[in-house]
Design a protein around this motif. Structure first.
Motif, PDB file in Angstrom:
ATOM      1  N   LEU A  73       0.822  -1.210   0.000  1.00  0.00           N
ATOM      2  CA  LEU A  73       0.000   0.000   0.000  1.00  0.00           C
ATOM      3  C   LEU A  73       0.861   1.267   0.000  1.00  0.00           C
ATOM      4  O   LEU A  73       0.559   2.238  -0.699  1.00  0.00           O
ATOM      5  CB  LEU A  73      -0.948   0.000   1.204  1.00  0.00           C
ATOM      6  N   LEU A  74       1.953   1.255   0.749  1.00  0.00           N
ATOM      7  CA  LEU A  74       2.861   2.405   0.756  1.00  0.00           C
ATOM      8  C   LEU A  74       3.526   2.602  -0.605  1.00  0.00           C
ATOM      9  O   LEU A  74       4.002   3.691  -0.925  1.00  0.00           O
ATOM     10  CB  LEU A  74       3.919   2.243   1.845  1.00  0.00           C
ATOM     11  N   GLY A  75       3.539   1.544  -1.409  1.00  0.00           N
ATOM     12  CA  GLY A  75       4.118   1.615  -2.747  1.00  0.00           C
ATOM     13  C   GLY A  75       3.335   2.483  -3.708  1.00  0.00           C
ATOM     14  O   GLY A  75       3.789   2.725  -4.832  1.00  0.00           O
ATOM     15  N   ILE A  76       2.173   2.956  -3.296  1.00  0.00           N
ATOM     16  CA  ILE A  76       1.406   3.868  -4.150  1.00  0.00           C
ATOM     17  C   ILE A  76       2.268   5.073  -4.508  1.00  0.00           C
ATOM     18  O   ILE A  76       2.218   5.573  -5.626  1.00  0.00           O
ATOM     19  CB  ILE A  76       0.094   4.294  -3.453  1.00  0.00           C
ATOM     20  N   ARG A  77       3.074   5.502  -3.598  1.00  0.00           N
ATOM     21  CA  ARG A  77       3.911   6.694  -3.819  1.00  0.00           C
ATOM     22  C   ARG A  77       5.232   6.351  -4.501  1.00  0.00           C
ATOM     23  O   ARG A  77       5.693   7.069  -5.369  1.00  0.00           O
ATOM     24  CB  ARG A  77       4.168   7.398  -2.471  1.00  0.00           C
ATOM     25  N   TRP A  78       5.872   5.258  -4.101  1.00  0.00           N
ATOM     26  CA  TRP A  78       7.205   4.928  -4.600  1.00  0.00           C
ATOM     27  C   TRP A  78       7.224   3.541  -5.230  1.00  0.00           C
ATOM     28  O   TRP A  78       6.857   2.551  -4.600  1.00  0.00           O
ATOM     29  CB  TRP A  78       8.221   4.969  -3.465  1.00  0.00           C
ATOM     30  N   ARG A  79       7.699   3.461  -6.453  1.00  0.00           N
ATOM     31  CA  ARG A  79       7.742   2.189  -7.184  1.00  0.00           C
ATOM     32  C   ARG A  79       8.631   1.165  -6.482  1.00  0.00           C
ATOM     33  O   ARG A  79       8.296  -0.013  -6.411  1.00  0.00           O
ATOM     34  CB  ARG A  79       8.240   2.422  -8.607  1.00  0.00           C
ATOM     35  N   LYS A  80       9.769   1.598  -5.952  1.00  0.00           N
ATOM     36  CA  LYS A  80      10.682   0.668  -5.288  1.00  0.00           C
ATOM     37  C   LYS A  80      10.031   0.058  -4.044  1.00  0.00           C
ATOM     38  O   LYS A  80      10.232  -1.116  -3.742  1.00  0.00           O
ATOM     39  CB  LYS A  80      11.997   1.352  -4.919  1.00  0.00           C
ATOM     40  N   VAL A  81       9.247   0.834  -3.344  1.00  0.00           N
ATOM     41  CA  VAL A  81       8.536   0.322  -2.167  1.00  0.00           C
ATOM     42  C   VAL A  81       7.443  -0.653  -2.612  1.00  0.00           C
ATOM     43  O   VAL A  81       7.238  -1.692  -1.980  1.00  0.00           O
ATOM     44  CB  VAL A  81       7.955   1.473  -1.319  1.00  0.00           C
ATOM     45  N   ALA A  82       6.765  -0.329  -3.713  1.00  0.00           N
ATOM     46  CA  ALA A  82       5.744  -1.246  -4.248  1.00  0.00           C
ATOM     47  C   ALA A  82       6.379  -2.577  -4.625  1.00  0.00           C
ATOM     48  O   ALA A  82       5.832  -3.646  -4.332  1.00  0.00           O
ATOM     49  CB  ALA A  82       5.053  -0.622  -5.462  1.00  0.00           C
ATOM     50  N   PHE A  83       7.551  -2.509  -5.251  1.00  0.00           N
ATOM     51  CA  PHE A  83       8.250  -3.734  -5.632  1.00  0.00           C
ATOM     52  C   PHE A  83       8.678  -4.526  -4.400  1.00  0.00           C
ATOM     53  O   PHE A  83       8.514  -5.749  -4.336  1.00  0.00           O
ATOM     54  CB  PHE A  83       9.467  -3.421  -6.508  1.00  0.00           C
ATOM     55  N   ALA A  84       9.211  -3.830  -3.401  1.00  0.00           N
ATOM     56  CA  ALA A  84       9.634  -4.502  -2.161  1.00  0.00           C
ATOM     57  C   ALA A  84       8.434  -5.144  -1.467  1.00  0.00           C
ATOM     58  O   ALA A  84       8.525  -6.271  -0.967  1.00  0.00           O
ATOM     59  CB  ALA A  84      10.322  -3.516  -1.233  1.00  0.00           C
ATOM     60  N   GLY A  85       7.298  -4.435  -1.436  1.00  0.00           N
ATOM     61  CA  GLY A  85       6.093  -4.991  -0.823  1.00  0.00           C
ATOM     62  C   GLY A  85       5.584  -6.205  -1.580  1.00  0.00           C
ATOM     63  O   GLY A  85       5.205  -7.215  -0.974  1.00  0.00           O
ATOM     64  N   ALA A  86       5.592  -6.125  -2.918  1.00  0.00           N
ATOM     65  CA  ALA A  86       5.151  -7.264  -3.733  1.00  0.00           C
ATOM     66  C   ALA A  86       6.080  -8.464  -3.523  1.00  0.00           C
ATOM     67  O   ALA A  86       5.623  -9.604  -3.405  1.00  0.00           O
ATOM     68  CB  ALA A  86       5.102  -6.870  -5.205  1.00  0.00           C
ATOM     69  N   ALA A  87       7.384  -8.193  -3.457  1.00  0.00           N
ATOM     70  CA  ALA A  87       8.351  -9.272  -3.230  1.00  0.00           C
ATOM     71  C   ALA A  87       8.166  -9.893  -1.845  1.00  0.00           C
ATOM     72  O   ALA A  87       8.218 -11.121  -1.679  1.00  0.00           O
ATOM     73  CB  ALA A  87       9.766  -8.746  -3.394  1.00  0.00           C
ATOM     74  N   ALA A  88       7.949  -9.059  -0.842  1.00  0.00           N
ATOM     75  CA  ALA A  88       7.715  -9.574   0.515  1.00  0.00           C
ATOM     76  C   ALA A  88       6.435 -10.404   0.564  1.00  0.00           C
ATOM     77  O   ALA A  88       6.411 -11.487   1.170  1.00  0.00           O
ATOM     78  CB  ALA A  88       7.634  -8.419   1.511  1.00  0.00           C
ATOM     79  N   LEU A  89       5.392  -9.913  -0.075  1.00  0.00           N
ATOM     80  CA  LEU A  89       4.124 -10.651  -0.108  1.00  0.00           C
ATOM     81  C   LEU A  89       4.298 -11.981  -0.836  1.00  0.00           C
ATOM     82  O   LEU A  89       3.770 -13.010  -0.394  1.00  0.00           O
ATOM     83  CB  LEU A  89       3.042  -9.794  -0.773  1.00  0.00           C
ATOM     84  N   ALA A  90       5.062 -11.976  -1.923  1.00  0.00           N
ATOM     85  CA  ALA A  90       5.327 -13.220  -2.650  1.00  0.00           C
ATOM     86  C   ALA A  90       6.121 -14.197  -1.783  1.00  0.00           C
ATOM     87  O   ALA A  90       5.830 -15.403  -1.767  1.00  0.00           O
ATOM     88  CB  ALA A  90       6.087 -12.923  -3.940  1.00  0.00           C
ATOM     89  N   GLY A  91       7.105 -13.687  -1.053  1.00  0.00           N
ATOM     90  CA  GLY A  91       7.906 -14.553  -0.182  1.00  0.00           C
ATOM     91  C   GLY A  91       7.084 -15.178   0.927  1.00  0.00           C
ATOM     92  O   GLY A  91       7.173 -16.387   1.182  1.00  0.00           O
ATOM     93  N   VAL A  92       6.280 -14.364   1.581  1.00  0.00           N
ATOM     94  CA  VAL A  92       5.421 -14.871   2.664  1.00  0.00           C
ATOM     95  C   VAL A  92       4.425 -15.892   2.111  1.00  0.00           C
ATOM     96  O   VAL A  92       4.212 -16.957   2.697  1.00  0.00           O
ATOM     97  CB  VAL A  92       4.679 -13.705   3.365  1.00  0.00           C
ATOM     98  N   THR A  93       3.838 -15.566   0.968  1.00  0.00           N
ATOM     99  CA  THR A  93       2.856 -16.465   0.359  1.00  0.00           C
ATOM    100  C   THR A  93       3.506 -17.776  -0.045  1.00  0.00           C
ATOM    101  O   THR A  93       2.948 -18.855   0.192  1.00  0.00           O
ATOM    102  CB  THR A  93       2.201 -15.793  -0.865  1.00  0.00           C
TER     103      THR A  93
END
Length: 146
Positions: A73-93
């Motif tokens: 959600l914080l990645g709305i502002r920054w692409r790198k944060v969106a990528f990090a969040g997506a990667a973290a979500l993928a790892g947890v999943t």
């Protein structure tokens, strides 16, 4: 237009991830004794239920999912944060999927003598979580570079 679509996808990914924590990740139907009805053993991100009994020591799988969803959600502002969040979500999943796959496989083969009619499988929560990962990476692809 791409930025708006990215924002919408990041919001949907976050909502799907949070919603998934309340849905069953795995479901097991087992008969504890011959002639008895099957009892449901259901695990969500926050709790485990065996029949009508809630395990007071829930698995708390939801905590890392919520943390990753927050980064998405914080990645709305920054692409790198969106990528990090997506990667973290993928790892947890991915880790949760492998854990559940092992648990389901163990119950299917390990308890066949207890209940030959045992049913074990994934709940709809894991599929919603996987969908959240796909949405998050789709948003990253569309996210404008800052």
């Amino acid at each position: 237009m791409k930025k708006i679509l990215s924002i919408v996808l990041l919001g949907l990914a976050t909502a799907a991830a949070v919603t998934a924590t309340f849905l069953p990740f795995s479901e097991l139907l087992i008969r504890l004794a011959p002639g008895q009805p099957q009892t449901a053993y259901v695990t969500t991100g926050w709790s485990t239920h065996f029949g009508g009994t809630k395990d007071e020591h829930g698995p708390l799988f939801a905590i890392p999912i919520i943390a990753a969803a927050t980064a998405v959600l914080l990645g709305i502002r920054w692409r790198k944060v969106a990528f990090a969040g997506a990667a973290a979500l993928a790892g947890v999943t991915g880790m949760l999927f492998v854990y559940l796959l092992n648990a389901i496989s163990f119950h299917k083969s390990g308890n066949i003598t207890i209940d030959p009619g045992l049913e074990a499988g994934f709940g709809n929560g894991i599929w919603v979580l996987i969908t959240a990962v796909v949405l998050a990476f789709g948003a990253v692809v569309l996210h404008p570079d800052d």
